[in-house]
Design an enzyme around this catalytic site. Structure first.
Site, PDB file in Angstrom:
ATOM      1  N   LYS A   1       9.769   3.077  16.612  1.00  0.00           N
ATOM      2  CA  LYS A   1       9.951   3.960  15.458  1.00  0.00           C
ATOM      3  C   LYS A   1      10.960   3.318  14.508  1.00  0.00           C
ATOM      4  O   LYS A   1      12.037   2.887  14.929  1.00  0.00           O
ATOM      5  CB  LYS A   1      10.455   5.334  15.929  1.00  0.00           C
ATOM      6  CG  LYS A   1      10.458   6.372  14.826  1.00  0.00           C
ATOM      7  CD  LYS A   1      10.522   7.773  15.400  1.00  0.00           C
ATOM      8  CE  LYS A   1      10.691   8.809  14.296  1.00  0.00           C
ATOM      9  NZ  LYS A   1      10.807  10.164  14.824  1.00  0.00           N
TER      10      LYS A   1
ATOM     11  N   ARG B   1      10.069   4.247  21.701  1.00  0.00           N
ATOM     12  CA  ARG B   1       9.744   5.505  22.375  1.00  0.00           C
ATOM     13  C   ARG B   1       8.658   5.250  23.418  1.00  0.00           C
ATOM     14  O   ARG B   1       7.844   4.336  23.261  1.00  0.00           O
ATOM     15  CB  ARG B   1       9.185   6.530  21.380  1.00  0.00           C
ATOM     16  CG  ARG B   1       9.979   6.700  20.143  1.00  0.00           C
ATOM     17  CD  ARG B   1       9.626   7.996  19.476  1.00  0.00           C
ATOM     18  NE  ARG B   1       8.327   7.982  18.793  1.00  0.00           N
ATOM     19  CZ  ARG B   1       7.943   8.955  17.985  1.00  0.00           C
ATOM     20  NH1 ARG B   1       8.727  10.004  17.795  1.00  0.00           N
ATOM     21  NH2 ARG B   1       6.778   8.911  17.372  1.00  0.00           N
TER      22      ARG B   1
ATOM     23  N   ASP C   1       1.162  18.165  13.216  1.00  0.00           N
ATOM     24  CA  ASP C   1       1.258  16.719  13.477  1.00  0.00           C
ATOM     25  C   ASP C   1       2.434  16.399  14.396  1.00  0.00           C
ATOM     26  O   ASP C   1       2.607  15.249  14.796  1.00  0.00           O
ATOM     27  CB  ASP C   1       1.384  15.928  12.164  1.00  0.00           C
ATOM     28  CG  ASP C   1       2.467  16.482  11.252  1.00  0.00           C
ATOM     29  OD1 ASP C   1       2.352  17.645  10.844  1.00  0.00           O
ATOM     30  OD2 ASP C   1       3.434  15.755  10.964  1.00  0.00           O
ATOM     31  N   ASN C   2       3.240  17.409  14.720  1.00  0.00           N
ATOM     32  CA  ASN C   2       4.356  17.195  15.640  1.00  0.00           C
ATOM     33  C   ASN C   2       4.139  17.942  16.952  1.00  0.00           C
ATOM     34  O   ASN C   2       5.092  18.228  17.672  1.00  0.00           O
ATOM     35  CB  ASN C   2       5.674  17.642  15.002  1.00  0.00           C
ATOM     36  CG  ASN C   2       6.084  16.733  13.856  1.00  0.00           C
ATOM     37  OD1 ASN C   2       5.656  15.581  13.785  1.00  0.00           O
ATOM     38  ND2 ASN C   2       6.899  17.230  12.952  1.00  0.00           N
TER      39      ASN C   2
HETATM   40  P1  AMP Z   1       7.915  14.103  10.282  1.00  0.00           P
HETATM   41  O1  AMP Z   1       8.395  15.255   9.476  1.00  0.00           O
HETATM   42  O2  AMP Z   1       9.018  13.166  10.711  1.00  0.00           O
HETATM   43  O3  AMP Z   1       7.068  14.522  11.432  1.00  0.00           O
HETATM   44  O4  AMP Z   1       7.020  13.200   9.302  1.00  0.00           O
HETATM   45  C1  AMP Z   1       5.900  13.662   8.601  1.00  0.00           C
HETATM   46  C2  AMP Z   1       5.102  12.489   8.093  1.00  0.00           C
HETATM   47  O5  AMP Z   1       5.912  11.684   7.214  1.00  0.00           O
HETATM   48  C3  AMP Z   1       4.579  11.557   9.158  1.00  0.00           C
HETATM   49  O6  AMP Z   1       3.325  11.087   8.765  1.00  0.00           O
HETATM   50  C4  AMP Z   1       5.601  10.438   9.159  1.00  0.00           C
HETATM   51  O7  AMP Z   1       5.082   9.238   9.659  1.00  0.00           O
HETATM   52  C5  AMP Z   1       5.950  10.342   7.672  1.00  0.00           C
HETATM   53  N1  AMP Z   1       7.294   9.775   7.461  1.00  0.00           N
HETATM   54  C6  AMP Z   1       8.491  10.375   7.674  1.00  0.00           C
HETATM   55  N2  AMP Z   1       9.511   9.539   7.360  1.00  0.00           N
HETATM   56  C7  AMP Z   1       8.954   8.379   6.941  1.00  0.00           C
HETATM   57  C8  AMP Z   1       9.467   7.124   6.490  1.00  0.00           C
HETATM   58  N3  AMP Z   1      10.769   6.884   6.403  1.00  0.00           N
HETATM   59  N4  AMP Z   1       8.570   6.171   6.146  1.00  0.00           N
HETATM   60  C9  AMP Z   1       7.252   6.393   6.236  1.00  0.00           C
HETATM   61  N5  AMP Z   1       6.708   7.532   6.643  1.00  0.00           N
HETATM   62  C10 AMP Z   1       7.534   8.531   6.991  1.00  0.00           C
HETATM   63 MG    MG Z   2       6.121  13.684  12.820  1.00  0.00          MG
END
Ligand code: AMP
Ligand code: MG
Length: 517
Positions: free
Chosen positions: A123, A193, A268-269
Protein backbone atom coordinates in the site's frame (compact mmCIF):
# COMPACT_ATOMS: atom_id res chain seq x y z
CA UNK A 1 12.45 -19.66 5.88
CA UNK A 2 12.14 -18.33 2.36
CA UNK A 3 13.27 -14.92 1.23
CA UNK A 4 10.96 -12.43 -0.46
CA UNK A 5 13.50 -12.12 -3.24
CA UNK A 6 13.94 -15.81 -4.11
CA UNK A 7 10.42 -17.10 -3.53
CA UNK A 8 8.51 -18.30 -6.60
CA UNK A 9 5.24 -16.40 -6.33
CA UNK A 10 1.84 -17.77 -7.31
CA UNK A 11 -0.36 -15.57 -9.46
CA UNK A 12 -3.64 -17.43 -9.44
CA UNK A 13 -5.89 -14.39 -9.60
CA UNK A 14 -4.17 -12.87 -12.62
CA UNK A 15 -3.92 -16.20 -14.44
CA UNK A 16 -7.56 -17.04 -13.79
CA UNK A 17 -9.22 -13.77 -14.77
CA UNK A 18 -9.01 -11.34 -17.67
CA UNK A 19 -7.04 -8.21 -16.94
CA UNK A 20 -5.36 -5.30 -18.64
CA UNK A 21 -1.73 -6.34 -18.92
CA UNK A 22 -0.55 -3.24 -20.77
CA UNK A 23 1.10 -1.91 -17.60
CA UNK A 24 -0.34 1.52 -18.45
CA UNK A 25 -0.64 3.51 -15.22
CA UNK A 26 -2.73 6.36 -16.56
CA UNK A 27 -6.16 6.68 -14.96
CA UNK A 28 -8.96 5.10 -16.95
CA UNK A 29 -11.98 2.81 -17.00
CA UNK A 30 -11.05 -0.83 -17.62
CA UNK A 31 -14.16 -2.67 -18.87
CA UNK A 32 -13.77 -6.42 -19.15
CA UNK A 33 -10.78 -6.41 -16.79
CA UNK A 34 -10.74 -7.61 -13.16
CA UNK A 35 -7.32 -6.10 -12.67
CA UNK A 36 -4.71 -3.93 -14.34
CA UNK A 37 -1.04 -4.70 -14.25
CA UNK A 38 0.78 -2.12 -12.14
CA UNK A 39 4.48 -2.07 -11.37
CA UNK A 40 5.31 -0.07 -8.22
CA UNK A 41 6.99 3.28 -8.76
CA UNK A 42 10.45 3.43 -7.13
CA UNK A 43 11.19 5.57 -4.07
CA UNK A 44 14.45 7.21 -3.09
CA UNK A 45 15.66 5.92 0.26
CA UNK A 46 13.86 2.93 1.79
CA UNK A 47 14.29 2.32 5.48
CA UNK A 48 12.66 -0.51 7.42
CA UNK A 49 10.68 0.88 10.30
CA UNK A 50 8.93 -2.28 11.41
CA UNK A 51 8.77 -5.97 10.57
CA UNK A 52 6.15 -8.28 12.04
CA UNK A 53 8.11 -11.29 13.27
CA UNK A 54 5.05 -13.29 14.35
CA UNK A 55 3.37 -13.01 10.96
CA UNK A 56 6.64 -13.66 9.11
CA UNK A 57 7.13 -16.82 11.15
CA UNK A 58 3.56 -17.96 10.47
CA UNK A 59 4.15 -17.51 6.75
CA UNK A 60 7.74 -18.75 6.76
CA UNK A 61 9.15 -15.48 5.42
CA UNK A 62 12.77 -14.66 6.25
CA UNK A 63 13.81 -11.36 7.83
CA UNK A 64 14.37 -8.93 4.97
CA UNK A 65 17.83 -8.45 3.51
CA UNK A 66 18.67 -5.18 1.76
CA UNK A 67 17.37 -6.66 -1.48
CA UNK A 68 14.13 -7.78 0.16
CA UNK A 69 13.73 -4.27 1.53
CA UNK A 70 13.76 -2.97 -2.04
CA UNK A 71 10.70 -5.20 -2.65
CA UNK A 72 8.95 -3.90 0.47
CA UNK A 73 9.56 -0.33 -0.69
CA UNK A 74 8.34 -0.91 -4.24
CA UNK A 75 11.78 -0.54 -5.85
CA UNK A 76 12.03 -4.08 -7.11
CA UNK A 77 9.80 -6.83 -8.35
CA UNK A 78 10.98 -10.35 -9.01
CA UNK A 79 10.59 -12.41 -12.19
CA UNK A 80 7.80 -14.58 -10.78
CA UNK A 81 5.63 -11.64 -9.65
CA UNK A 82 2.69 -10.39 -11.66
CA UNK A 83 1.92 -7.15 -9.83
CA UNK A 84 -1.58 -5.77 -10.25
CA UNK A 85 -4.21 -3.38 -8.98
CA UNK A 86 -7.67 -4.92 -8.61
CA UNK A 87 -10.65 -3.31 -10.29
CA UNK A 88 -13.68 -2.77 -8.08
CA UNK A 89 -16.56 -0.39 -7.66
CA UNK A 90 -18.47 0.74 -4.61
CA UNK A 91 -21.23 2.56 -2.86
CA UNK A 92 -19.71 5.47 -0.96
CA UNK A 93 -21.75 7.12 1.79
CA UNK A 94 -24.85 5.48 0.37
CA UNK A 95 -24.32 6.51 -3.27
CA UNK A 96 -23.15 4.52 -6.25
CA UNK A 97 -19.62 5.69 -7.05
CA UNK A 98 -18.88 3.56 -10.11
CA UNK A 99 -15.40 2.20 -10.77
CA UNK A 100 -12.87 2.77 -7.96
CA UNK A 101 -10.20 0.05 -7.78
CA UNK A 102 -6.87 -0.19 -6.00
CA UNK A 103 -5.65 3.37 -6.40
CA UNK A 104 -2.74 2.98 -4.05
CA UNK A 105 -2.44 -0.72 -3.44
CA UNK A 106 -0.57 -3.20 -5.60
CA UNK A 107 -0.65 -6.94 -5.06
CA UNK A 108 2.82 -8.19 -5.87
CA UNK A 109 2.02 -11.90 -5.82
CA UNK A 110 0.58 -14.74 -3.78
CA UNK A 111 2.59 -16.50 -1.08
CA UNK A 112 1.74 -20.10 -0.27
CA UNK A 113 2.16 -21.64 3.14
CA UNK A 114 0.60 -24.68 4.77
CA UNK A 115 -1.93 -25.13 1.98
CA UNK A 116 -3.16 -21.53 2.00
CA UNK A 117 -2.20 -18.63 -0.21
CA UNK A 118 -1.83 -15.03 0.91
CA UNK A 119 -1.80 -11.88 -1.18
CA UNK A 120 1.23 -9.73 -0.46
CA UNK A 121 -0.10 -6.28 -1.16
CA UNK A 122 1.91 -3.08 -1.06
CA UNK A 123 0.00 0.00 0.00
CA UNK A 124 1.39 3.38 -1.01
CA UNK A 125 3.52 2.10 -3.90
CA UNK A 126 2.54 4.71 -6.47
CA UNK A 127 -0.09 5.16 -9.16
CA UNK A 128 -2.18 2.49 -10.82
CA UNK A 129 -4.85 2.64 -13.49
CA UNK A 130 -7.29 3.31 -10.62
CA UNK A 131 -5.55 6.23 -8.91
CA UNK A 132 -7.86 8.74 -10.60
CA UNK A 133 -6.46 12.19 -9.77
CA UNK A 134 -4.45 11.01 -6.74
CA UNK A 135 -0.79 9.96 -6.43
CA UNK A 136 -1.04 6.38 -5.21
CA UNK A 137 1.09 7.20 -2.20
CA UNK A 138 0.47 6.95 1.53
CA UNK A 139 1.81 9.28 4.22
CA UNK A 140 3.70 7.98 7.22
CA UNK A 141 0.87 8.86 9.60
CA UNK A 142 -1.73 6.78 7.78
CA UNK A 143 0.72 3.92 7.22
CA UNK A 144 1.67 3.79 10.91
CA UNK A 145 -2.02 3.80 11.78
CA UNK A 146 -2.79 0.90 9.43
CA UNK A 147 0.31 -1.05 10.44
CA UNK A 148 -0.31 -0.83 14.17
CA UNK A 149 -4.07 -1.05 14.12
CA UNK A 150 -4.38 -4.10 11.90
CA UNK A 151 -1.93 -5.91 14.17
CA UNK A 152 -3.79 -4.66 17.26
CA UNK A 153 -7.07 -6.01 15.90
CA UNK A 154 -5.43 -9.35 15.13
CA UNK A 155 -4.23 -9.71 18.71
CA UNK A 156 -7.64 -8.66 20.03
CA UNK A 157 -9.04 -11.62 18.09
CA UNK A 158 -11.02 -9.52 15.60
CA UNK A 159 -10.95 -10.73 11.97
CA UNK A 160 -8.60 -8.47 10.03
CA UNK A 161 -6.07 -8.15 7.26
CA UNK A 162 -2.54 -8.01 8.63
CA UNK A 163 0.61 -6.01 8.12
CA UNK A 164 4.06 -7.47 7.54
CA UNK A 165 6.22 -4.39 7.19
CA UNK A 166 6.33 -0.65 7.45
CA UNK A 167 8.90 1.17 5.35
CA UNK A 168 9.87 4.82 5.06
CA UNK A 169 10.20 5.74 1.42
CA UNK A 170 12.53 8.68 2.00
CA UNK A 171 10.25 10.82 -0.19
CA UNK A 172 7.96 13.63 0.83
CA UNK A 173 4.39 13.79 -0.38
CA UNK A 174 1.94 16.63 -0.51
CA UNK A 175 -1.28 16.39 1.49
CA UNK A 176 -4.01 18.82 2.43
CA UNK A 177 -4.77 17.16 5.75
CA UNK A 178 -7.66 19.42 6.74
CA UNK A 179 -9.02 20.07 3.22
CA UNK A 180 -8.53 23.78 3.89
CA UNK A 181 -6.10 24.73 1.13
CA UNK A 182 -3.04 24.45 3.39
CA UNK A 183 -1.27 21.52 1.81
CA UNK A 184 2.06 20.47 3.33
CA UNK A 185 4.78 17.93 2.60
CA UNK A 186 4.77 14.86 4.79
CA UNK A 187 7.02 11.78 4.90
CA UNK A 188 5.81 8.87 2.76
CA UNK A 189 5.71 5.19 3.67
CA UNK A 190 4.59 1.81 2.40
CA UNK A 191 2.89 -1.02 4.26
CA UNK A 192 3.00 -4.61 3.08
CA UNK A 193 -0.47 -5.93 3.86
CA UNK A 194 -1.32 -9.60 3.99
CA UNK A 195 -4.60 -11.44 3.65
CA UNK A 196 -5.83 -14.58 1.98
CA UNK A 197 -7.78 -12.18 -0.17
CA UNK A 198 -8.40 -8.46 -0.46
CA UNK A 199 -11.60 -9.02 -2.49
CA UNK A 200 -14.34 -6.61 -1.50
CA UNK A 201 -18.10 -6.46 -2.08
CA UNK A 202 -17.15 -3.88 -4.71
CA UNK A 203 -15.26 -6.47 -6.81
CA UNK A 204 -18.62 -8.17 -7.40
CA UNK A 205 -20.53 -4.91 -7.79
CA UNK A 206 -18.37 -3.75 -10.68
CA UNK A 207 -19.00 -6.91 -12.68
CA UNK A 208 -22.75 -6.65 -12.16
CA UNK A 209 -22.71 -2.96 -13.09
CA UNK A 210 -20.80 -3.74 -16.29
CA UNK A 211 -23.16 -6.65 -16.97
CA UNK A 212 -20.23 -9.08 -17.25
CA UNK A 213 -22.17 -12.13 -16.24
CA UNK A 214 -19.51 -14.69 -17.07
CA UNK A 215 -16.83 -12.82 -15.12
CA UNK A 216 -19.25 -12.45 -12.21
CA UNK A 217 -20.10 -16.13 -12.18
CA UNK A 218 -16.45 -17.12 -12.44
CA UNK A 219 -15.40 -14.78 -9.64
CA UNK A 220 -18.15 -16.06 -7.34
CA UNK A 221 -17.24 -19.69 -8.00
CA UNK A 222 -13.54 -19.05 -7.61
CA UNK A 223 -14.13 -17.20 -4.33
CA UNK A 224 -16.20 -20.10 -3.00
CA UNK A 225 -13.81 -22.83 -4.11
CA UNK A 226 -10.74 -21.04 -2.89
CA UNK A 227 -11.80 -19.29 0.31
CA UNK A 228 -14.92 -21.21 1.30
CA UNK A 229 -13.86 -24.75 0.25
CA UNK A 230 -16.14 -26.37 2.83
CA UNK A 231 -19.15 -25.18 0.78
CA UNK A 232 -20.11 -27.86 -1.68
CA UNK A 233 -23.25 -29.31 -3.27
CA UNK A 234 -26.08 -27.92 -5.34
CA UNK A 235 -26.84 -24.51 -3.88
CA UNK A 236 -23.33 -23.31 -3.38
CA UNK A 237 -23.91 -19.65 -4.13
CA UNK A 238 -26.72 -19.09 -1.66
CA UNK A 239 -24.88 -21.09 1.02
CA UNK A 240 -21.87 -18.89 0.42
CA UNK A 241 -23.91 -15.69 0.62
CA UNK A 242 -25.37 -16.90 3.92
CA UNK A 243 -21.87 -17.40 5.23
CA UNK A 244 -20.83 -13.92 4.12
CA UNK A 245 -23.86 -12.62 6.06
CA UNK A 246 -22.80 -14.65 9.08
CA UNK A 247 -19.21 -13.42 8.93
CA UNK A 248 -20.25 -9.80 8.46
CA UNK A 249 -22.61 -10.00 11.45
CA UNK A 250 -19.81 -11.56 13.47
CA UNK A 251 -17.46 -8.73 12.49
CA UNK A 252 -20.00 -6.09 13.53
CA UNK A 253 -20.38 -7.78 16.92
CA UNK A 254 -16.63 -7.97 17.36
CA UNK A 255 -16.24 -4.27 16.56
CA UNK A 256 -18.91 -3.59 19.17
CA UNK A 257 -17.12 -5.73 21.74
CA UNK A 258 -13.87 -3.79 21.54
CA UNK A 259 -15.40 -0.40 20.73
CA UNK A 260 -13.99 -0.05 17.21
CA UNK A 261 -15.39 2.45 14.70
CA UNK A 262 -14.23 1.84 11.13
CA UNK A 263 -15.24 5.25 9.85
CA UNK A 264 -15.62 4.47 6.11
CA UNK A 265 -17.87 1.45 5.70
CA UNK A 266 -18.31 1.94 1.97
CA UNK A 267 -18.96 -1.27 0.04
CA UNK A 268 -15.46 -1.05 -1.45
CA UNK A 269 -14.15 -1.37 2.11
CA UNK A 270 -16.15 -4.51 2.97
CA UNK A 271 -14.10 -7.68 2.81
CA UNK A 272 -15.67 -10.74 1.21
CA UNK A 273 -13.95 -12.76 3.94
CA UNK A 274 -15.55 -10.74 6.74
CA UNK A 275 -12.30 -9.11 7.81
CA UNK A 276 -11.63 -5.56 8.94
CA UNK A 277 -10.07 -4.01 5.85
CA UNK A 278 -8.74 -0.59 4.74
CA UNK A 279 -7.79 1.23 7.88
CA UNK A 280 -8.44 4.94 7.37
CA UNK A 281 -10.04 7.40 9.79
CA UNK A 282 -10.89 4.67 12.32
CA UNK A 283 -10.98 5.01 16.09
CA UNK A 284 -11.62 3.12 19.24
CA UNK A 285 -14.27 4.72 21.38
CA UNK A 286 -12.85 6.56 24.33
CA UNK A 287 -16.11 7.81 25.89
CA UNK A 288 -19.04 5.53 25.17
CA UNK A 289 -20.93 7.45 22.51
CA UNK A 290 -22.86 5.38 19.93
CA UNK A 291 -23.19 8.54 17.80
CA UNK A 292 -19.43 8.97 17.47
CA UNK A 293 -17.86 8.93 14.01
CA UNK A 294 -14.12 9.53 13.72
CA UNK A 295 -14.36 10.58 10.07
CA UNK A 296 -14.70 14.34 9.45
CA UNK A 297 -16.21 13.60 6.02
CA UNK A 298 -18.94 11.59 7.75
CA UNK A 299 -19.93 14.35 10.18
CA UNK A 300 -23.00 15.69 8.38
CA UNK A 301 -24.93 12.39 8.43
CA UNK A 302 -22.93 10.27 10.90
CA UNK A 303 -23.74 7.35 8.63
CA UNK A 304 -20.72 5.41 9.89
CA UNK A 305 -21.08 6.20 13.60
CA UNK A 306 -20.33 3.40 16.07
CA UNK A 307 -23.97 2.57 16.75
CA UNK A 308 -24.89 2.49 13.06
CA UNK A 309 -22.29 -0.09 12.01
CA UNK A 310 -24.53 -3.17 12.33
CA UNK A 311 -27.28 -1.68 10.18
CA UNK A 312 -24.75 -0.44 7.62
CA UNK A 313 -23.38 -3.99 7.53
CA UNK A 314 -26.83 -5.11 6.40
CA UNK A 315 -27.17 -2.26 3.91
CA UNK A 316 -23.84 -3.25 2.38
CA UNK A 317 -24.85 -6.92 2.24
CA UNK A 318 -27.96 -5.84 0.34
CA UNK A 319 -25.70 -4.20 -2.25
CA UNK A 320 -23.76 -7.45 -2.55
CA UNK A 321 -27.05 -9.33 -2.97
CA UNK A 322 -28.03 -7.00 -5.79
CA UNK A 323 -24.67 -7.61 -7.43
CA UNK A 324 -24.97 -11.40 -7.42
CA UNK A 325 -28.69 -11.40 -8.19
CA UNK A 326 -28.09 -12.09 -11.93
CA UNK A 327 -26.83 -15.54 -10.90
CA UNK A 328 -30.26 -16.42 -9.48
CA UNK A 329 -33.57 -17.09 -11.22
CA UNK A 330 -35.30 -14.67 -8.90
CA UNK A 331 -34.32 -12.71 -5.83
CA UNK A 332 -36.44 -14.64 -3.30
CA UNK A 333 -33.58 -16.71 -1.85
CA UNK A 334 -31.32 -13.70 -1.51
CA UNK A 335 -34.03 -11.69 0.21
CA UNK A 336 -34.77 -14.56 2.55
CA UNK A 337 -31.09 -14.75 3.44
CA UNK A 338 -30.85 -11.00 4.03
CA UNK A 339 -33.86 -11.24 6.34
CA UNK A 340 -31.92 -13.57 8.62
CA UNK A 341 -29.21 -10.97 9.26
CA UNK A 342 -30.95 -9.24 12.13
CA UNK A 343 -31.56 -12.45 14.04
CA UNK A 344 -28.05 -13.67 13.44
CA UNK A 345 -26.67 -10.33 14.57
CA UNK A 346 -28.79 -10.11 17.75
CA UNK A 347 -28.03 -13.67 18.78
CA UNK A 348 -24.32 -13.09 18.44
CA UNK A 349 -24.61 -9.69 20.06
CA UNK A 350 -26.41 -10.93 23.17
CA UNK A 351 -24.02 -13.82 23.50
CA UNK A 352 -21.06 -11.43 23.29
CA UNK A 353 -22.61 -8.92 25.71
CA UNK A 354 -23.33 -11.74 28.16
CA UNK A 355 -19.62 -12.57 28.10
CA UNK A 356 -18.63 -8.93 28.39
CA UNK A 357 -20.80 -8.71 31.50
CA UNK A 358 -19.58 -12.00 32.95
CA UNK A 359 -22.96 -13.78 32.78
CA UNK A 360 -23.19 -17.56 32.71
CA UNK A 361 -25.87 -17.42 30.02
CA UNK A 362 -28.20 -14.86 28.46
CA UNK A 363 -31.80 -15.53 29.42
CA UNK A 364 -34.71 -13.61 27.95
CA UNK A 365 -34.82 -11.22 30.90
CA UNK A 366 -31.08 -10.56 30.60
CA UNK A 367 -31.69 -8.97 27.23
CA UNK A 368 -33.47 -6.13 28.98
CA UNK A 369 -30.52 -5.69 31.31
CA UNK A 370 -28.19 -5.55 28.32
CA UNK A 371 -30.30 -2.91 26.53
CA UNK A 372 -30.44 -0.90 29.75
CA UNK A 373 -26.69 -1.09 29.96
CA UNK A 374 -26.34 0.32 26.45
CA UNK A 375 -28.87 3.05 27.10
CA UNK A 376 -27.43 4.20 30.39
CA UNK A 377 -23.81 3.99 29.26
CA UNK A 378 -24.75 6.21 26.31
CA UNK A 379 -25.95 8.80 28.85
CA UNK A 380 -23.07 8.49 31.31
CA UNK A 381 -20.51 8.25 28.49
CA UNK A 382 -17.79 6.67 30.62
CA UNK A 383 -14.52 5.58 29.10
CA UNK A 384 -15.69 2.30 27.59
CA UNK A 385 -12.51 0.31 28.16
CA UNK A 386 -11.90 1.49 31.71
CA UNK A 387 -15.57 1.09 32.66
CA UNK A 388 -15.62 -2.61 31.71
CA UNK A 389 -12.32 -3.19 33.50
CA UNK A 390 -13.75 -1.64 36.66
CA UNK A 391 -16.94 -3.62 36.24
CA UNK A 392 -14.99 -6.86 36.58
CA UNK A 393 -14.17 -5.97 40.19
CA UNK A 394 -17.38 -4.21 41.13
CA UNK A 395 -17.54 -4.07 44.97
CA UNK A 396 -19.56 -6.83 46.64
CA UNK A 397 -21.56 -4.37 48.71
CA UNK A 398 -23.42 -2.39 46.12
CA UNK A 399 -25.55 -0.48 48.63
CA UNK A 400 -22.81 2.02 49.51
CA UNK A 401 -23.40 4.53 46.77
CA UNK A 402 -20.36 6.70 47.37
CA UNK A 403 -18.11 3.69 47.42
CA UNK A 404 -19.51 2.63 44.04
CA UNK A 405 -19.09 6.09 42.56
CA UNK A 406 -15.51 6.12 43.81
CA UNK A 407 -14.84 2.70 42.39
CA UNK A 408 -15.90 3.88 38.93
CA UNK A 409 -14.37 7.34 39.38
CA UNK A 410 -11.52 6.77 36.93
CA UNK A 411 -13.80 6.05 33.98
CA UNK A 412 -15.87 9.24 34.02
CA UNK A 413 -15.14 12.11 31.67
CA UNK A 414 -17.96 13.94 33.50
CA UNK A 415 -19.20 12.47 36.75
CA UNK A 416 -22.90 11.56 36.42
CA UNK A 417 -25.28 13.72 38.42
CA UNK A 418 -28.93 13.67 39.53
CA UNK A 419 -31.16 11.40 37.49
CA UNK A 420 -28.34 9.95 35.40
CA UNK A 421 -26.44 9.07 38.57
CA UNK A 422 -29.54 7.40 40.05
CA UNK A 423 -30.24 5.30 36.94
CA UNK A 424 -26.55 4.38 36.73
CA UNK A 425 -26.50 3.17 40.35
CA UNK A 426 -29.81 1.33 39.94
CA UNK A 427 -28.47 -0.43 36.89
CA UNK A 428 -25.35 -1.54 38.75
CA UNK A 429 -27.51 -2.88 41.58
CA UNK A 430 -29.62 -4.97 39.22
CA UNK A 431 -26.50 -6.11 37.43
CA UNK A 432 -24.69 -7.03 40.61
CA UNK A 433 -27.62 -9.16 41.77
CA UNK A 434 -27.75 -10.87 38.39
CA UNK A 435 -24.07 -11.66 38.53
CA UNK A 436 -24.42 -13.10 42.00
CA UNK A 437 -27.14 -15.42 40.64
CA UNK A 438 -24.69 -16.89 38.09
CA UNK A 439 -24.29 -20.65 38.04
CA UNK A 440 -20.59 -20.14 37.44
CA UNK A 441 -18.30 -19.02 40.28
CA UNK A 442 -17.36 -15.38 40.82
CA UNK A 443 -13.83 -16.07 39.68
CA UNK A 444 -15.04 -17.83 36.53
CA UNK A 445 -17.23 -14.85 35.79
CA UNK A 446 -14.28 -12.48 36.22
CA UNK A 447 -12.12 -14.68 34.02
CA UNK A 448 -14.75 -14.57 31.28
CA UNK A 449 -14.84 -10.78 31.50
CA UNK A 450 -11.06 -10.52 31.40
CA UNK A 451 -10.99 -12.58 28.22
CA UNK A 452 -13.74 -10.53 26.57
CA UNK A 453 -12.89 -6.97 27.59
CA UNK A 454 -9.60 -5.53 26.34
CA UNK A 455 -7.48 -3.69 28.87
CA UNK A 456 -5.17 -2.15 26.29
CA UNK A 457 -6.61 -0.39 23.26
CA UNK A 458 -4.69 1.59 20.68
CA UNK A 459 -6.22 4.99 21.30
CA UNK A 460 -6.02 7.62 18.60
CA UNK A 461 -4.11 10.04 20.79
CA UNK A 462 -1.46 7.39 21.46
CA UNK A 463 -1.13 6.77 17.75
CA UNK A 464 -0.90 10.52 17.23
CA UNK A 465 1.91 10.83 19.77
CA UNK A 466 3.78 7.86 18.34
CA UNK A 467 3.54 9.36 14.85
CA UNK A 468 4.76 12.77 16.03
CA UNK A 469 7.75 11.09 17.64
CA UNK A 470 8.52 9.06 14.53
CA UNK A 471 8.41 12.20 12.43
CA UNK A 472 11.13 13.53 14.75
CA UNK A 473 13.17 10.36 14.37
CA UNK A 474 12.24 8.72 17.70
CA UNK A 475 10.59 5.32 17.95
CA UNK A 476 10.26 4.73 21.68
CA UNK A 477 6.47 5.05 21.96
CA UNK A 478 5.95 3.28 18.63
CA UNK A 479 7.90 0.28 19.89
CA UNK A 480 6.08 0.32 23.24
CA UNK A 481 2.73 0.28 21.47
CA UNK A 482 3.90 -2.53 19.20
CA UNK A 483 4.65 -4.60 22.29
CA UNK A 484 1.49 -3.68 24.20
CA UNK A 485 -0.87 -4.46 21.34
CA UNK A 486 0.31 -8.07 21.34
CA UNK A 487 -1.15 -8.64 24.79
CA UNK A 488 -4.30 -6.51 25.05
CA UNK A 489 -6.06 -8.51 27.75
CA UNK A 490 -3.21 -8.47 30.27
CA UNK A 491 -2.43 -5.87 32.93
CA UNK A 492 1.20 -5.58 31.84
CA UNK A 493 0.66 -2.28 30.07
CA UNK A 494 -1.38 -0.39 32.62
CA UNK A 495 0.61 2.76 31.94
CA UNK A 496 -1.77 3.06 28.96
CA UNK A 497 -4.94 2.34 30.94
CA UNK A 498 -5.86 6.00 31.07
CA UNK A 499 -8.68 8.12 29.75
CA UNK A 500 -8.08 10.28 26.69
CA UNK A 501 -6.38 13.41 28.08
CA UNK A 502 -8.17 16.75 27.76
CA UNK A 503 -5.70 18.18 25.27
CA UNK A 504 -6.56 15.38 22.84
CA UNK A 505 -10.31 15.93 22.87
CA UNK A 506 -10.43 18.45 20.08
CA UNK A 507 -7.04 17.94 18.48
CA UNK A 508 -7.03 16.71 14.88
CA UNK A 509 -5.76 13.17 14.62
CA UNK A 510 -6.57 12.43 18.25
CA UNK A 511 -10.27 11.93 17.95
CA UNK A 512 -11.38 13.07 14.47
CA UNK A 513 -9.52 12.34 11.26
CA UNK A 514 -9.87 13.11 7.61
CA UNK A 515 -9.60 10.60 4.76
CA UNK A 516 -6.62 12.44 3.25
CA UNK A 517 -4.04 9.81 3.82
P1 AMP B 1 -10.56 4.65 0.77
O1 AMP B 1 -11.47 5.71 1.28
O2 AMP B 1 -9.18 4.71 1.36
O3 AMP B 1 -11.16 3.29 0.88
O4 AMP B 1 -10.32 4.97 -0.79
C1 AMP B 1 -11.34 5.09 -1.74
C2 AMP B 1 -10.75 5.01 -3.12
O5 AMP B 1 -9.80 6.07 -3.32
C3 AMP B 1 -10.03 3.73 -3.44
O6 AMP B 1 -10.25 3.41 -4.78
C4 AMP B 1 -8.57 4.09 -3.21
O7 AMP B 1 -7.69 3.28 -3.92
C5 AMP B 1 -8.54 5.54 -3.70
N1 AMP B 1 -7.46 6.31 -3.06
C6 AMP B 1 -7.40 6.77 -1.79
N2 AMP B 1 -6.25 7.45 -1.57
C7 AMP B 1 -5.54 7.41 -2.72
C8 AMP B 1 -4.27 7.91 -3.14
N3 AMP B 1 -3.48 8.59 -2.33
N4 AMP B 1 -3.90 7.67 -4.42
C9 AMP B 1 -4.69 6.98 -5.26
N5 AMP B 1 -5.88 6.49 -4.94
C10 AMP B 1 -6.32 6.70 -3.69
MG1 MG C 1 -10.66 1.53 0.44
Amino acid sequence: MQSLKDYIYKNEFTSKFPGDDSGDLSPRQTPGALYSKAVPTPVSKPELLAWTETLAEDLNIAYPTDEDLEILAGNKITASMHPYAACYAGHQFGNWAGQLGDGRAITLGEWENKGKTYELQLKGAGPTAYSRSADGRAVLRSSVREYLMSEAMHHLGVPTTRALSLVYTGDKILRDMFYDGNAAYEPGATVMRVSESFLRFGNFEILAARKERENLENLVHWTIDKFYPHITGENKIISWFKEVIERTAHLMVEWHRVGFVHGVMNTDNMSILGQTIDYGPFSFLDDYDPGFTPNTTDLPGRRYAFGNQPSIGLWNLSRLATAINPLFEDSAKLEEALNTYENIFWNKYYQMMGEKLGLDEVKEEDKMLISNFEEILAKVKPDMTIFYQLLIDIPEDISEEEKIMNHFGECFYTEPQDEVKTTFLDLLKTYSERRKANKISASESKELMRKTNPRFILRNYLLHQAIEELEQGKNELFEKLRTALKDPYSDKFDEFLKKRPNWATKKAGCSMLSCSS
